[in-house]
Design an enzyme around this catalytic site. Structure first.
Site, PDB file in Angstrom:
ATOM      1  N   SER A   1       0.727  -1.100  -0.038  1.00  0.00           N
ATOM      2  CA  SER A   1       0.065   0.071  -0.070  1.00  0.00           C
ATOM      3  C   SER A   1       0.766   1.324  -0.103  1.00  0.00           C
ATOM      4  O   SER A   1       1.855   1.157   0.624  1.00  0.00           O
ATOM      5  CB  SER A   1      -0.921  -0.009   1.073  1.00  0.00           C
ATOM      6  OG  SER A   1      -0.100  -0.039   2.386  1.00  0.00           O
TER       7      SER A   1
ATOM      8  N   ASP B   1      -1.724   9.101   5.783  1.00  0.00           N
ATOM      9  CA  ASP B   1      -2.161   8.651   7.020  1.00  0.00           C
ATOM     10  C   ASP B   1      -2.762   9.897   7.728  1.00  0.00           C
ATOM     11  O   ASP B   1      -2.150  11.065   7.820  1.00  0.00           O
ATOM     12  CB  ASP B   1      -0.935   8.206   7.954  1.00  0.00           C
ATOM     13  CG  ASP B   1      -0.436   6.694   7.446  1.00  0.00           C
ATOM     14  OD1 ASP B   1      -1.095   6.307   6.871  1.00  0.00           O
ATOM     15  OD2 ASP B   1       0.734   6.610   8.066  1.00  0.00           O
TER      16      ASP B   1
ATOM     17  N   ASN C   1       6.417   3.463   3.312  1.00  0.00           N
ATOM     18  CA  ASN C   1       7.280   3.407   4.702  1.00  0.00           C
ATOM     19  C   ASN C   1       8.280   2.670   4.599  1.00  0.00           C
ATOM     20  O   ASN C   1       9.528   2.984   5.105  1.00  0.00           O
ATOM     21  CB  ASN C   1       6.156   2.828   5.813  1.00  0.00           C
ATOM     22  CG  ASN C   1       4.981   4.013   6.232  1.00  0.00           C
ATOM     23  OD1 ASN C   1       4.977   5.011   5.690  1.00  0.00           O
ATOM     24  ND2 ASN C   1       4.016   3.525   6.777  1.00  0.00           N
TER      25      ASN C   1
ATOM     26  N   GLN D   1      -3.999  -7.435   6.125  1.00  0.00           N
ATOM     27  CA  GLN D   1      -4.757  -8.150   5.258  1.00  0.00           C
ATOM     28  C   GLN D   1      -5.070  -9.834   5.576  1.00  0.00           C
ATOM     29  O   GLN D   1      -5.895 -10.419   5.005  1.00  0.00           O
ATOM     30  CB  GLN D   1      -4.163  -8.210   3.810  1.00  0.00           C
ATOM     31  CG  GLN D   1      -4.229  -6.891   3.105  1.00  0.00           C
ATOM     32  CD  GLN D   1      -5.481  -5.923   3.082  1.00  0.00           C
ATOM     33  OE1 GLN D   1      -6.147  -6.030   3.981  1.00  0.00           O
ATOM     34  NE2 GLN D   1      -5.645  -5.349   1.888  1.00  0.00           N
TER      35      GLN D   1
ATOM     36  N   ASN E   1       3.739 -10.310  13.281  1.00  0.00           N
ATOM     37  CA  ASN E   1       3.703 -10.064  14.512  1.00  0.00           C
ATOM     38  C   ASN E   1       3.313 -11.278  15.256  1.00  0.00           C
ATOM     39  O   ASN E   1       2.800 -12.119  14.267  1.00  0.00           O
ATOM     40  CB  ASN E   1       3.217  -8.718  15.114  1.00  0.00           C
ATOM     41  CG  ASN E   1       1.834  -8.716  14.725  1.00  0.00           C
ATOM     42  OD1 ASN E   1       1.109  -9.738  14.894  1.00  0.00           O
ATOM     43  ND2 ASN E   1       1.128  -7.648  14.550  1.00  0.00           N
TER      44      ASN E   1
ATOM     45  N   THR F   1       7.840 -10.595  15.154  1.00  0.00           N
ATOM     46  CA  THR F   1       8.044  -9.335  15.839  1.00  0.00           C
ATOM     47  C   THR F   1       7.190  -9.806  17.251  1.00  0.00           C
ATOM     48  O   THR F   1       6.134 -10.108  17.081  1.00  0.00           O
ATOM     49  CB  THR F   1       7.988  -8.181  15.383  1.00  0.00           C
ATOM     50  OG1 THR F   1       6.537  -7.860  14.791  1.00  0.00           O
ATOM     51  CG2 THR F   1       8.761  -8.046  14.379  1.00  0.00           C
TER      52      THR F   1
ATOM     53  N   GLY G   1       6.481  -7.446  19.911  1.00  0.00           N
ATOM     54  CA  GLY G   1       6.486  -6.192  20.700  1.00  0.00           C
ATOM     55  C   GLY G   1       7.696  -5.739  21.366  1.00  0.00           C
ATOM     56  O   GLY G   1       8.673  -5.932  21.019  1.00  0.00           O
TER      57      GLY G   1
ATOM     58  N   ASP H   1       6.963  -1.675   9.841  1.00  0.00           N
ATOM     59  CA  ASP H   1       7.371  -1.076   8.588  1.00  0.00           C
ATOM     60  C   ASP H   1       8.918  -0.507   8.617  1.00  0.00           C
ATOM     61  O   ASP H   1       9.566  -1.022   8.031  1.00  0.00           O
ATOM     62  CB  ASP H   1       6.723   0.185   7.853  1.00  0.00           C
ATOM     63  CG  ASP H   1       5.263  -0.179   7.836  1.00  0.00           C
ATOM     64  OD1 ASP H   1       4.988  -1.450   7.694  1.00  0.00           O
ATOM     65  OD2 ASP H   1       4.509   0.734   7.812  1.00  0.00           O
TER      66      ASP H   1
END
Length: 325
Positions: A8, A12, A52, A173, A195, A223, A225, A257
């Protein structure tokens, strides 16, 4: 290294709510929730996962190729990205739709409620990778990021067909994809980026165990956090990298990102997975410390110093030669 970043490209609209969403949600009334949050501010920023990531790679000295669909209102955004090292020559411009919009409200706990309007992004399914590879003289890696779902499936299928190495990064998505599409997206990927919540959702939808997941992708990067990042693969020992030290958390939008930009840039330098995750984690921290997803700047000496503070002098010295003055 010739990297194409698909996904995308959006504007923002970021807002801050001076309270906690959790305090406004009544557990037994969620089936008829109707809430409006009075926010303190509204900030318009450039965004979209592909843009990004490409911006972050440009900050670290790469020249990534951005692939996505935008509207005629993209001209100023294009100039910004090109000034920061991003190749926008293969971006598709719609004749009828506006560039996508991301509208997000963040509370004091850094929790977020957001909506995404696709706009021109729906035309990304018309983008073919082969002409880009011809223009560049080949592609070393294609990052298949969150995008029009049909575009994501087309890009990963073309990567398998033409032998392009690719990273599958379904992100937001996943919520729209049925299990068979999830499998079609990730199958044969060199890297799977999620994540921890997305990993669980992906496995639930696709019906895959941890071992079955690693039968379909070479390396899984998850990931976690505040608990860092975990990297696993069939032929490697599992790697855990803690988050980089932060000065002040301001806005989590685009942190993932930033990690991807740093991770894949560092891999292009030829460093190992652990060092790549360290670069990604520090770039993610720079994003966290700013409002907006492309408002940070990588300053070589500061970046190296912060690498040393988070991961030690040996890591910083190993990465220093790859960071441009």
């Amino acid at each position: 290294m010739k990297i194409a970043v698909t996904g995308s490209i959006a504007t923002d609209h970021l807002m801050s709510f001076p309270g906690r969403f959790a305090d406004q949600l009544i557990a037994d009334q969620l089936h008829k929730v109707s809430l409006s949050f009075l926010v303190d501010d509204l900030v318009l920023r450039r965004g979209g996962v592909a843009a990004n990531i490409a911006f972050g790679m440009g900050q670290l000295g790469l020249r990534p190729v951005l692939l996505g669909a935008v509207g005629a209102d993209f001209a100023d955004y294009r100039s910004w990205l090109e000034r920061h090292g991003v190749d926008c020559d293969s971006v598709h411009v719609s004749e009828i739709a506006h560039t996508a919009r991301f509208v997000c409200t963040t509370d004091t706990d850094m929790c977020q409620i957001a909506s995404f309007y696709a706009g021109a992004m729906s035309e990304a399914r018309n983008i073919e990778l082969h002409p880009v590879a011809q223009r560049l003289g080949g592609l070393d890696l294609v990052l298949v990021g969150a995008n029009d779902p049909e575009a994501m499936l087309r890009h990963s299928a073309e990567c398998r067909e033409r032998g392009y190495r690719f990273a599958a990064d379904p992100s937001q998505q996943l919520a729209r994809m049925p299990g068979e599409d999830v499998i079609a997206l990730i199958d044969g990927a060199d890297y799977l980026m999620t994540n921890d919540y997305e990993k669980s959702l992906l496995q639930s939808k696709a019906g895959l165990s941890d071992d079955q997941l690693l039968d379909r992708v070479k390396i899984r990067v998850t990931t976690l956090g505040k608990h860092g990042v975990e990297i696993a693969g069939r032929e490697i020992e599992t790697i855990h990298v803690p988050i980089a030290r932060e000065t002040q958390a301001v806005d989590p939008t685009g942190v993932g990102d930033g990690f991807r930009a740093g991770f894949f840039t560092a891999l292009s330098w030829g460093v190992g997975l652990e060092r790549a995750a360290q670069v990604g984690s520090l770039l993610a921290t720079l994003v966290l410390e700013t409002v907006g997803t492309q408002e940070y700047q990588v300053r070589r000496d500061v970046f190296v110093k912060r690498l040393a503070e988070s991961y030690g002098d040996h890591a910083a010295n190993e990465l220093r030669p790859h960071l441009l003055p």
